[in-house]
Design a protein around this motif. Structure first.
Motif, PDB file in Angstrom:
ATOM      1  N   LEU A   1       0.827  -1.206   0.000  1.00  0.00           N
ATOM      2  CA  LEU A   1       0.000   0.000   0.000  1.00  0.00           C
ATOM      3  C   LEU A   1       0.862   1.257   0.000  1.00  0.00           C
ATOM      4  O   LEU A   1       1.903   1.300   0.655  1.00  0.00           O
ATOM      5  CB  LEU A   1      -0.916   0.018   1.239  1.00  0.00           C
ATOM      6  CG  LEU A   1      -1.942  -1.097   1.370  1.00  0.00           C
ATOM      7  CD1 LEU A   1      -2.666  -0.971   2.700  1.00  0.00           C
ATOM      8  CD2 LEU A   1      -2.943  -1.062   0.220  1.00  0.00           C
TER       9      LEU A   1
ATOM     10  N   GLU B   1       1.760   5.149   1.151  1.00  0.00           N
ATOM     11  CA  GLU B   1       1.613   5.792   2.460  1.00  0.00           C
ATOM     12  C   GLU B   1       0.271   6.499   2.610  1.00  0.00           C
ATOM     13  O   GLU B   1      -0.286   6.558   3.698  1.00  0.00           O
ATOM     14  CB  GLU B   1       2.747   6.795   2.687  1.00  0.00           C
ATOM     15  CG  GLU B   1       4.088   6.157   2.990  1.00  0.00           C
ATOM     16  CD  GLU B   1       5.121   7.175   3.421  1.00  0.00           C
ATOM     17  OE1 GLU B   1       4.728   8.306   3.802  1.00  0.00           O
ATOM     18  OE2 GLU B   1       6.321   6.859   3.397  1.00  0.00           O
ATOM     19  N   SER B   2      -0.258   7.022   1.500  1.00  0.00           N
ATOM     20  CA  SER B   2      -1.514   7.758   1.559  1.00  0.00           C
ATOM     21  C   SER B   2      -2.698   6.870   1.933  1.00  0.00           C
ATOM     22  O   SER B   2      -3.764   7.379   2.299  1.00  0.00           O
ATOM     23  CB  SER B   2      -1.786   8.433   0.208  1.00  0.00           C
ATOM     24  OG  SER B   2      -1.859   7.459  -0.826  1.00  0.00           O
ATOM     25  N   GLU B   3      -2.531   5.541   1.843  1.00  0.00           N
ATOM     26  CA  GLU B   3      -3.632   4.626   2.157  1.00  0.00           C
ATOM     27  C   GLU B   3      -3.418   3.883   3.472  1.00  0.00           C
ATOM     28  O   GLU B   3      -4.263   3.058   3.855  1.00  0.00           O
ATOM     29  CB  GLU B   3      -3.816   3.621   1.016  1.00  0.00           C
ATOM     30  CG  GLU B   3      -4.283   4.252  -0.292  1.00  0.00           C
ATOM     31  CD  GLU B   3      -4.539   3.213  -1.376  1.00  0.00           C
ATOM     32  OE1 GLU B   3      -4.709   2.025  -1.015  1.00  0.00           O
ATOM     33  OE2 GLU B   3      -4.563   3.570  -2.556  1.00  0.00           O
TER      34      GLU B   3
ATOM     35  N   HIS C   1      -3.705   4.871   6.428  1.00  0.00           N
ATOM     36  CA  HIS C   1      -4.717   5.175   7.445  1.00  0.00           C
ATOM     37  C   HIS C   1      -5.913   4.242   7.353  1.00  0.00           C
ATOM     38  O   HIS C   1      -6.636   4.045   8.332  1.00  0.00           O
ATOM     39  CB  HIS C   1      -5.180   6.634   7.304  1.00  0.00           C
ATOM     40  CG  HIS C   1      -5.996   6.898   6.077  1.00  0.00           C
ATOM     41  ND1 HIS C   1      -5.419   7.078   4.831  1.00  0.00           N
ATOM     42  CD2 HIS C   1      -7.343   6.990   5.886  1.00  0.00           C
ATOM     43  CE1 HIS C   1      -6.370   7.283   3.935  1.00  0.00           C
ATOM     44  NE2 HIS C   1      -7.538   7.236   4.547  1.00  0.00           N
ATOM     45  N   THR C   2      -6.137   3.630   6.180  1.00  0.00           N
ATOM     46  CA  THR C   2      -7.274   2.713   6.015  1.00  0.00           C
ATOM     47  C   THR C   2      -7.049   1.384   6.736  1.00  0.00           C
ATOM     48  O   THR C   2      -8.007   0.641   6.964  1.00  0.00           O
ATOM     49  CB  THR C   2      -7.540   2.446   4.526  1.00  0.00           C
ATOM     50  OG1 THR C   2      -6.399   1.781   3.955  1.00  0.00           O
ATOM     51  CG2 THR C   2      -7.794   3.742   3.770  1.00  0.00           C
TER      52      THR C   2
ATOM     53  N   SER D   1       1.243   6.756   8.924  1.00  0.00           N
ATOM     54  CA  SER D   1      -0.174   7.065   8.762  1.00  0.00           C
ATOM     55  C   SER D   1      -0.538   8.355   9.478  1.00  0.00           C
ATOM     56  O   SER D   1      -1.217   9.234   8.927  1.00  0.00           O
ATOM     57  CB  SER D   1      -1.032   5.908   9.298  1.00  0.00           C
ATOM     58  OG  SER D   1      -2.398   6.251   9.344  1.00  0.00           O
TER      59      SER D   1
ATOM     60  N   HIS E   1       1.097  11.345   7.750  1.00  0.00           N
ATOM     61  CA  HIS E   1       0.389  11.722   6.519  1.00  0.00           C
ATOM     62  C   HIS E   1      -0.875  12.514   6.844  1.00  0.00           C
ATOM     63  O   HIS E   1      -1.171  13.523   6.190  1.00  0.00           O
ATOM     64  CB  HIS E   1       0.021  10.477   5.734  1.00  0.00           C
ATOM     65  CG  HIS E   1      -0.750  10.756   4.479  1.00  0.00           C
ATOM     66  ND1 HIS E   1      -0.157  11.203   3.315  1.00  0.00           N
ATOM     67  CD2 HIS E   1      -2.093  10.686   4.212  1.00  0.00           C
ATOM     68  CE1 HIS E   1      -1.083  11.384   2.384  1.00  0.00           C
ATOM     69  NE2 HIS E   1      -2.260  11.080   2.910  1.00  0.00           N
ATOM     70  N   SER E   2      -1.622  12.067   7.873  1.00  0.00           N
ATOM     71  CA  SER E   2      -2.843  12.789   8.249  1.00  0.00           C
ATOM     72  C   SER E   2      -2.505  14.169   8.781  1.00  0.00           C
ATOM     73  O   SER E   2      -3.271  15.119   8.610  1.00  0.00           O
ATOM     74  CB  SER E   2      -3.628  11.988   9.301  1.00  0.00           C
ATOM     75  OG  SER E   2      -2.891  11.887  10.510  1.00  0.00           O
TER      76      SER E   2
END
Length: 483
Positions: free
Chosen positions: A384, A386-388, A390-391, A437, A440-441
């Motif tokens: 995955l 890095e932008s994903e 958090h999912t 995660s 990134h947020s």
């Protein structure tokens, strides 16, 4: 506003010679000069010159108290320093009178004042840099984080230690302007908090939603304006909801940290439990443990610990057909497993079942030993961007919990759990992914805040709507939940 106590218990002088658990002399160079661990992991067979036990007031806790009592009475140390709330002093004095130990009490005053300030009235615009917003579930923490339009750090119990440390650093250095935290903020962390804002004064304690005890409110509120941690002289504390202010004020003007502790928790050792269970070997082990709790008698200074979770795990093993010796059942039941977590519970039962099969087999081969079992899941996460991440953050936290459980079992049953090194690598990977995660947020929040920086002044109607939406999203929904 007393900060706490430090008690020094002088015990009989003990030879400083280093030794291992088998009492064999070992080279000084093989042993660290200092050891830091949770109270549950304390090795009471190892002689030390000085021991320090923090948060000793938890000795009267129904669940964890037994471990603090075990460390306090069992550590073979020349001197023990107990740090904690004044409410535990009288109980420590009673115990020392019975053991004949010399007790010296030192009291310290809080070096900064703690002021109760008016509620922010559910207005997120009044949240400012240096604030810590306190709530009591992971879900609520991320709900709040998503609605506060600035960089936020988060702290809660299930965060890996490395991630929690980085989040604390981000807040203390100003990388993150606001902290959103659970009651984990109340112990073991030094933070530059200027103001504590209680988003609610209720929490789910594992069985029901209840109001915070006054001692819990005091413990958390006391993290604001800590001496040498902030630029201002005083700390501030308030509530999100004006309706909670009366209880907050009552808590902070009551005797510090509640009434004196009455009893210290105790529970038999694993070997003592085995001896009791062998009296009637035909009964299920969880039934025997329940009976022991019912018939056990202790003096007025002590109380039998609440081991409902312990019994529940033993019952789970029995119901899943994981039949093993009394000792191994107790060992598995004492492991740090969250049986309310479906993912962790499923793998825990799998490990226990495999262990039973291996114990009953005539020989062990490396291919048959107990594996971690989720490397395919980790491989998927590695694919995955890095932008994903958090999912899958919740899954990463679950994997970290499972890895911690595996390491705990591997250190006690090394002949059966063969992937310690790979699991340690997996724990490091999970910690790194969770950190990425959150980072990134954080970047996303900064971009969003930059784009919307003029929204409040340009469109008051829009601001009012957003603010009301925040109220509906967090406060009103949670009020229905708590009721």
């Amino acid at each position: 506003y007393s900060r706490g106590i430090e008690s020094s218990v002088s015990k009989t002088k003990i030879d400083n010679k280093n030794y291992n658990k088998d009492n064999d002399d070992v080279d000084d160079s093989t042993i660290a000069s200092h050891i830091s661990c949770t109270v549950e992991m304390t090795d009471i067979s190892r002689k030390v010159d000085v021991a320090v036990i923090d948060e000793i007031q938890l000795m009267s806790d129904e669940q964890r108290g037994q471990f603090f009592t075990r460390a306090f009475l069992g550590l073979p140390a020349s001197e023990i320093h107990l740090c904690g709330a004044p409410s535990i002093v009288s109980l420590v004095e009673k115990i020392c009178m019975k053991t004949g130990d010399e007790l010296e009490i030192k009291r310290y005053q809080r070096l900064t004042k703690l002021e109760i300030v008016p509620s922010i009235g559910m207005d997120r615009r009044k949240v400012k840099e240096g604030d810590c917003l306190v709530t009591f579930s992971r879900k609520h923490i991320y709900q709040i984080k998503s609605t506060v339009k600035c960089s936020c750090a988060v702290v809660y119990g299930s965060l890996p230690p490395g991630v929690r440390k980085q989040q604390v650093l981000n807040f203390n250095t100003g990388v993150s302007k606001i902290l959103v935290a659970s009651d984990a903020v109340g112990m073991g962390l030094n933070l530059k908090i200027k103001r504590i804002i209680f988003m609610t004064l209720k929490k789910f304690d594992g069985s029901s939603v209840r109001s915070l005890h006054f001692s819990e409110i005091q413990q958390i509120a006391g993290r604001a304006g800590r001496y040498s941690m902030t630029d201002q002289s005083n700390g501030e504390v308030t509530c999100w909801d004006p309706e909670d202010m009366a209880r907050l004020k009552a808590a902070l003007v009551s005797p510090v940290h509640g009434p004196p502790a009455q009893r210290a928790g105790v529970f038999p050792s694993a070997h003592q439990l085995c001896s009791f269970l062998q009296v009637n070997p035909d009964r299920p082990i969880h039934v025997g443990l329940s009976e022991l709790c019912e018939i056990a008698q202790v003096s007025e200074t002590y109380s039998v610990a609440d081991v409902a979770d312990f019994v529940s795990i033993a019952e789970l093993l029995h119901n899943k057909g994981c039949y093993m010796s009394e000792y191994h059942t107790i060992l598995f039941s004492m492991s740090p497993v969250d049986i309310k977590n479906i993912f962790v519970r499923e793998y825990f039962v799998k490990y226990a079942s495999q262990f039973c099969e291996l114990v009953n087999s005539s020989h062990l081969e490396d291919k048959d030993l107990i594996k971690f079992g989720i490397h395919k899941t980790i491989a998927h996460i590695k694919s995955l961007p890095e932008s994903e991440l958090h999912t899958v953050q919740s899954s990463l936290e679950d994997i970290y919990k499972l890895g911690t459980l595996y390491i705990w079992l591997a250190r006690r049953l090394p002949a059966f759990f063969s992937e310690t090194d790979r699991v340690l690598e997996a724990l490091e990977f999970c910690s790194d992914c969770i950190h990425k995660s959150l980072a990134h947020s954080q970047k996303h929040a900064k971009k969003t805040n930059s784009r919307q920086s003029g929204d409040y002044q340009q469109n008051k109607k829009s601001t009012k709507y957003k603010n009301q939406n925040f109220k509906n999203h967090f406060d009103q929904k949670n009020k229905r939940f708590y009721k």
